[in-house]
Enzyme design. Sequence first.
Site, PDB file in Angstrom:
ATOM      1  CE  LYS A  33      -4.369   0.585   2.430  1.00 40.45           C
ATOM      2  NZ  LYS A  33      -4.966   0.495   3.756  1.00 40.45           N
TER       3      LYS A  33
HETATM    4  C1  E4P Z   1      -8.477   1.273   4.040  1.00 38.08           C
HETATM    5  O1  E4P Z   1      -7.616   0.596   3.522  1.00 38.08           O
HETATM    6  C2  E4P Z   1      -8.290   2.020   5.285  1.00 38.08           C
HETATM    7  O2  E4P Z   1      -7.505   1.257   6.150  1.00 38.08           O
HETATM    8  C3  E4P Z   1      -9.577   2.271   5.997  1.00 38.08           C
HETATM    9  O3  E4P Z   1     -10.698   1.907   5.247  1.00 38.08           O
HETATM   10  C4  E4P Z   1      -9.674   3.611   6.660  1.00 38.08           C
HETATM   11  O4  E4P Z   1     -10.892   3.685   7.340  1.00 38.08           O
HETATM   12  P1  E4P Z   1     -11.195   4.804   8.429  1.00 38.08           P
HETATM   13  O5  E4P Z   1     -11.452   6.095   7.730  1.00 38.08           O
HETATM   14  O6  E4P Z   1     -12.437   4.311   9.127  1.00 38.08           O
HETATM   15  O7  E4P Z   1     -10.008   4.858   9.338  1.00 38.08           O
END
Ligand code: E4P
Length: 220
Positions: free
Chosen positions: A83
């Site tokens: 990522k």
């Molecule tokens: C996605 O890969 C992220 O880890 C995640 O969906 C972020 O979510 P949040 O905005 O609830 O922290």
Amino acid sequence: MKFFLDTANLDELKRGAAWGIVDGVTTNPTLIAREGNPIEDQVRLICGIVDGDISAEVVSTEAPAMVKEGLKLAAIHKNIVVKCPLTRDGIEATAELSRRGIRVNVTLCFSAAQALLAAKAGAYIISPFVGRLDDIGSVGMDLVRDIVKIYGNYGYKTQVLAASLRSPLHVVEAALAGAQIATMPFKVMDMLFNHPLTDKGLEQFLKDWGKAFQAPAAVR
Ligand code: E4P
């Protein structure tokens, strides 16, 4: 539609995996830090629970270091998807990692313009953050719809992963928008099961069955 769990918690992953509907996992530095294990160890454990794409995020901020870190993460397990954040360096690293055959999930996407950059860099996945846009008064799901449309216009292979989902309605809307993947916290996946008419209907079925086929002990 693929369902991913957005968690690094092993108990949640085991419970979700037991349902047989979890296709992959997304993690981020916050989620990994919450578990208190080094990322390599935690991600290896996750790979032992879910057999699917497992996103592991780099924490370097400059492209060469991101590439180095990404290669290290990718070497942990064949299912690792690296990522990278949607910054200039993140896109540069995405392009380089993709050239080397590493699958990249470009994260922290908040605009269609950013999503175009990720697709052009050869990203395997783009992650628009729905809930965080809702939080600032924008309709997060509009971004998912726009990206699906734009990628379709040009035949980009990058998969759209609806991220930062906060409710079952978000999941359904992401499916209607045509997102290939929805990642959600365990709590949201658990809520997908709920319907009061299912509970009421099952209660009645079991009651009727019991009345017809389970004679009281005294009569037997
Ligand atoms: C996605 O890969 C992220 O880890 C995640 O969906 C972020 O979510 P949040 O905005 O609830 O922290």
